[in-house]
Design a protein around this motif. Structure first.
Motif, short mmCIF file in Angstrom:
data_model
loop_
_atom_site.label_atom_id
_atom_site.label_comp_id
_atom_site.label_asym_id
_atom_site.label_seq_id
_atom_site.Cartn_x
_atom_site.Cartn_y
_atom_site.Cartn_z
N PRO A 123 -26.19 71.58 -40.11
CA PRO A 123 -25.43 71.55 -38.85
C PRO A 123 -26.13 70.90 -37.68
N GLU A 124 -27.36 71.27 -37.40
CA GLU A 124 -28.05 70.77 -36.21
C GLU A 124 -28.29 69.27 -36.29
N VAL A 125 -28.79 68.79 -37.43
CA VAL A 125 -29.16 67.38 -37.49
C VAL A 125 -27.94 66.46 -37.54
N TYR A 126 -26.94 66.83 -38.33
CA TYR A 126 -25.78 65.95 -38.41
C TYR A 126 -24.95 66.00 -37.13
N ALA A 127 -24.89 67.16 -36.47
CA ALA A 127 -24.21 67.23 -35.17
C ALA A 127 -24.96 66.39 -34.14
N THR A 128 -26.28 66.47 -34.14
CA THR A 128 -27.09 65.71 -33.19
C THR A 128 -26.91 64.21 -33.38
N VAL A 129 -26.96 63.76 -34.62
CA VAL A 129 -26.84 62.32 -34.88
C VAL A 129 -25.44 61.82 -34.56
N TRP A 130 -24.43 62.55 -34.99
CA TRP A 130 -23.06 62.10 -34.72
C TRP A 130 -22.81 62.03 -33.22
N LEU A 131 -23.22 63.05 -32.49
CA LEU A 131 -23.05 63.06 -31.04
C LEU A 131 -23.73 61.87 -30.39
N ASN A 132 -24.99 61.65 -30.72
CA ASN A 132 -25.79 60.69 -29.95
C ASN A 132 -25.61 59.24 -30.38
N LEU A 133 -25.48 58.98 -31.68
CA LEU A 133 -25.29 57.61 -32.13
C LEU A 133 -23.83 57.17 -32.05
N PHE A 134 -22.94 58.01 -32.53
CA PHE A 134 -21.57 57.55 -32.72
C PHE A 134 -20.64 57.92 -31.57
N GLN A 135 -20.95 58.99 -30.84
CA GLN A 135 -20.11 59.32 -29.69
C GLN A 135 -20.69 58.76 -28.39
N LEU A 136 -21.88 59.18 -28.01
CA LEU A 136 -22.45 58.76 -26.74
C LEU A 136 -22.81 57.27 -26.73
N ALA A 139 -21.74 55.07 -28.85
CA ALA A 139 -20.59 54.29 -29.35
C ALA A 139 -21.03 53.20 -30.32
N LEU A 140 -21.84 53.58 -31.29
CA LEU A 140 -22.37 52.63 -32.27
C LEU A 140 -21.24 51.96 -33.04
N VAL A 143 -29.15 50.06 -30.46
CA VAL A 143 -29.24 51.49 -30.12
C VAL A 143 -30.60 52.02 -30.57
N ILE A 144 -31.24 52.80 -29.70
CA ILE A 144 -32.51 53.46 -30.03
C ILE A 144 -32.30 54.96 -29.89
N LEU A 145 -32.56 55.71 -30.97
CA LEU A 145 -32.51 57.17 -30.92
C LEU A 145 -33.94 57.68 -30.79
N ASP A 146 -34.23 58.32 -29.66
CA ASP A 146 -35.61 58.56 -29.26
C ASP A 146 -35.89 60.04 -28.96
N PRO A 147 -36.58 60.75 -29.87
CA PRO A 147 -37.02 62.10 -29.58
C PRO A 147 -38.43 62.16 -28.99
N ALA A 176 -31.93 45.42 -27.15
CA ALA A 176 -31.08 44.23 -27.09
C ALA A 176 -30.34 44.18 -25.76
N LEU A 177 -29.71 43.08 -25.49
CA LEU A 177 -28.81 42.98 -24.36
C LEU A 177 -27.69 44.00 -24.53
N ASP A 178 -27.42 44.77 -23.46
CA ASP A 178 -26.43 45.86 -23.51
C ASP A 178 -26.85 46.96 -24.47
N GLY A 179 -28.17 47.11 -24.68
CA GLY A 179 -28.67 48.15 -25.56
C GLY A 179 -28.49 49.54 -24.98
N ARG A 180 -28.43 50.53 -25.88
CA ARG A 180 -28.32 51.93 -25.47
C ARG A 180 -29.53 52.68 -26.00
N TRP A 181 -30.25 53.30 -25.09
CA TRP A 181 -31.46 54.08 -25.42
C TRP A 181 -31.10 55.54 -25.20
#
Length: 320
Positions: A116-129, A131-132, A201-205, A219-224
């Motif tokens: 639950p924690e890891v898949y919720a975290t990844v889906w939220l941050n990469l695919f929702q916030l 917008a990968l 996109v960079i996912l950064d803990p 990249a240009l228009d990158g999301r960190w």
């Protein structure tokens, strides 16, 4: 009931009152609970639970529903896993029924506790916030962690090439076996990531000491997307690069989100992510389990930063 508390930097299995099960909630007889870095911080007294949340450790668990409050569609006996603001490392937990998902077919309860924690975290941050979009390139720091393991698999499933930074050659090989294109070992030349990027996109803990690098490889228009501060809370940034590349810096936490937000997130997971487990495209990546009596050893192993995948505490080994 018995529950695991963080007390002055150590953990203790102590007696706690059983929570009541109210409207829309379910009571879970806990089989297993996943370990996360937030548990390490809470144990050390550095990350208190949100107001109103349980002081008991544990942000995710799996088990069998033993009681259903009015208004919930779950049934007694259902095998489930749940996302929590706290309380998972206990013999039982009460949780909003909207924050619960079924255990994927063929998966053990021990494996399900790692989801639950890891898949919720990844889906939220990469695919929702962030917008990968399909085809965009992703950089995952701490790529062999539980979150990194889930992110690599989701990137592969949704058509996003990804690269990682990790702590050893062995962990890099682990990430590549999961589907990462490649990456770098952090005690080597991290600047070589510039040859692999730029990254959309960079996912950064990590934060702090990776901040300057992140701007260089964006990249240009990158999301960190910043989700942790393992490398410190302060950084010196060249804001001209932020402007010139139109980089978006997104700070994100999940634990303190409200119930409606988590319910919507879990609805998305059930629709878009959970079917991929049945198809064999995603897995729990369970590295090791520990009996609850060995909780201190489990926390020490997580703190070593040498784990590839997820660690899980077994609360009730009779539940499978």
């Amino acid at each position: 009931m018995k529950a695991l508390q963080g007390v002055e930097g150590r953990v203790e299995w102590v007696q706690e009152p059983s929570p009541t099960c109210d409207v829309g909630q379910v009571r879970i007889r806990v089989a297993a609970a996943g370990l996360n870095r937030a548990d390490l911080l809470q144990k050390a007294g550095l990350y208190p639970p949100p107001p109103g949340a349980s002081q008991v450790l544990g942000l995710e668990c799996s088990g069998v529903i033993s009681e259903v409050g009015p208004g919930s569609s779950w049934q007694v006996g259902d095998r489930v896993c749940a996302l929590l603001a706290g309380g998972g490392m206990a013999e039982e937990v009460v949780v909003d029924g909207r924050h619960v998902l079924p255990v994927p077919d063929g998966m053990s309860l021990a494996e399900a506790a790692a989801l639950p924690e890891v898949y919720a975290t990844v889906w939220l941050n990469l695919f929702q916030l962030a917008a990968l979009k399909p085809g965009e390139k992703v950089l995952l720091h701490a790529g062999a962690s539980g979150i990194g393991s889930a992110a690599i698999q989701l990137c592969k499933a949704f058509g996003n090439p990804c690269w990682v930074s990790v702590g050893s050659a062995e962990r890099l090989a682990y990430c590549e076996a999961l589907g990462a294109q490649g990456g770098v070992v952090r005690n080597g030349d991290l600047d070589s990531l510039r040859d692999l990027g730029p990254f959309d996109v960079i996912l950064d803990p990590v934060g702090g000491n990776y901040a300057e690098l992140n701007l260089k490889v964006s990249a240009l228009d990158g999301r960190w997307v910043l989700i942790g501060l393992m490398g410190g809370r302060e950084a010196k940034l060249d804001l001209a690069q932020v402007l010139g590349k139109r980089v978006q810096l997104l700070g994100s936490t999940l634990r303190s989100r409200d119930d409606r937000f988590k319910a919507d997130l879990f609805s998305d997971l059930r629709q878009h992510v959970w079917p991929l487990f049945a198809e064999g495209r995603l897995s729990a990546q369970l590295a090791k389990t520990f009996a609850i009596k060995d909780a201190e050893a489990a926390f020490a192993e997580l703190a070593s930063n040498k784990v590839a995948g997820k660690l899980v505490l077994l609360i009730d080994a009779s539940l499978r």
